[in-house]
Design a protein around this motif. Structure first.
Motif, mmCIF file in Angstrom:
data_model
loop_
_atom_site.group_PDB
_atom_site.id
_atom_site.type_symbol
_atom_site.label_atom_id
_atom_site.label_comp_id
_atom_site.label_asym_id
_atom_site.label_seq_id
_atom_site.Cartn_x
_atom_site.Cartn_y
_atom_site.Cartn_z
ATOM 1 N N ALA A 72 0.837 -1.207 0.000
ATOM 2 C CA ALA A 72 0.000 0.000 0.000
ATOM 3 C C ALA A 72 0.872 1.257 0.000
ATOM 4 O O ALA A 72 0.535 2.250 -0.657
ATOM 5 N N ASP A 73 2.001 1.206 0.692
ATOM 6 C CA ASP A 73 2.933 2.337 0.687
ATOM 7 C C ASP A 73 3.524 2.563 -0.707
ATOM 8 O O ASP A 73 3.720 3.700 -1.124
ATOM 9 N N GLN B 102 0.895 4.306 -2.705
ATOM 10 C CA GLN B 102 0.781 5.705 -2.275
ATOM 11 C C GLN B 102 1.970 6.533 -2.763
ATOM 12 O O GLN B 102 1.804 7.684 -3.176
ATOM 13 N N ASP B 103 3.168 5.956 -2.743
ATOM 14 C CA ASP B 103 4.348 6.659 -3.267
ATOM 15 C C ASP B 103 4.163 6.999 -4.737
ATOM 16 O O ASP B 103 4.495 8.094 -5.183
ATOM 17 N N VAL C 170 1.282 7.318 -6.349
ATOM 18 C CA VAL C 170 0.221 8.329 -6.459
ATOM 19 C C VAL C 170 0.775 9.710 -6.097
ATOM 20 O O VAL C 170 0.528 10.688 -6.815
ATOM 21 N N ASP C 171 1.557 9.794 -5.026
ATOM 22 C CA ASP C 171 2.153 11.072 -4.620
ATOM 23 C C ASP C 171 3.026 11.644 -5.732
ATOM 24 O O ASP C 171 3.010 12.848 -6.004
ATOM 25 N N GLU D 277 0.671 12.960 -8.441
ATOM 26 C CA GLU D 277 -0.162 14.103 -8.037
ATOM 27 C C GLU D 277 0.559 15.428 -8.208
ATOM 28 O O GLU D 277 -0.083 16.459 -8.387
ATOM 29 N N ASP E 133 -10.025 7.875 -5.791
ATOM 30 C CA ASP E 133 -9.659 6.942 -4.723
ATOM 31 C C ASP E 133 -8.750 5.866 -5.292
ATOM 32 O O ASP E 133 -9.049 5.296 -6.348
#
Length: 128
Positions: free
Chosen positions: A21-22, A25-26, A28-29, A32, A42
């Motif tokens: 999951a990290d 998220q990395d 996605v960050d 972004e 989401d």
């Protein structure tokens, strides 16, 4: 000796699912910064894709197990990008290889959702 090998704040104590999951998220960050509209999407991690093709989820055929999927926005629901943990883990050997594949899957799904090419979403897409 019984008990945890490392304290909870040490990465060793994180489960494989949390580490995965990290990675998502990395990725996605990273995207972004270039695409602020991703804040309205989401991003989910599921273990495996469903065979029965739920009414609101991606449907897949017998040819290959998908690594990710997209659920477009609907009335009252935000758009969703899904990354399937187990299929990605099976196809990778180490953390770096897994991080690269996760990023590739996220880029491909975001591109599909936005109607763009993966190279437009991330100019470094496909580079080794």
């Amino acid at each position: 000796m019984r008990g945890p090998i490392a304290p909870p704040q040490v990465p060793l104590a994180a489960s494989r699912a949390e580490v995965f999951a990290d990675l998502v998220q990395d990725s996605v960050d990273r995207l972004e910064r270039r695409w602020p509209q991703l804040a309205d999407i989401d991003f989910l991690v599921l273990e495996v894709p469903r065979l029965d093709g739920p009414g609101d989820g991606p449907v897949w055929d017998d040819e290959a197990v998908p690594l990710g999927g997209v659920v477009p926005a609907r009335e009252g629901q935000r758009a969703r990008v899904v990354v399937y943990r187990r299929p990605v883990e099976i196809r990778t050997k180490g953390r770096d290889e897994r991080a690269a594949l996760v990023h590739e899957v996220v880029v491909e799904q975001v591109a599909e959702l936005l109607g763009l090419t993966p190279e437009t979403v991330d100019p470094r897409y496909g580079e080794d």
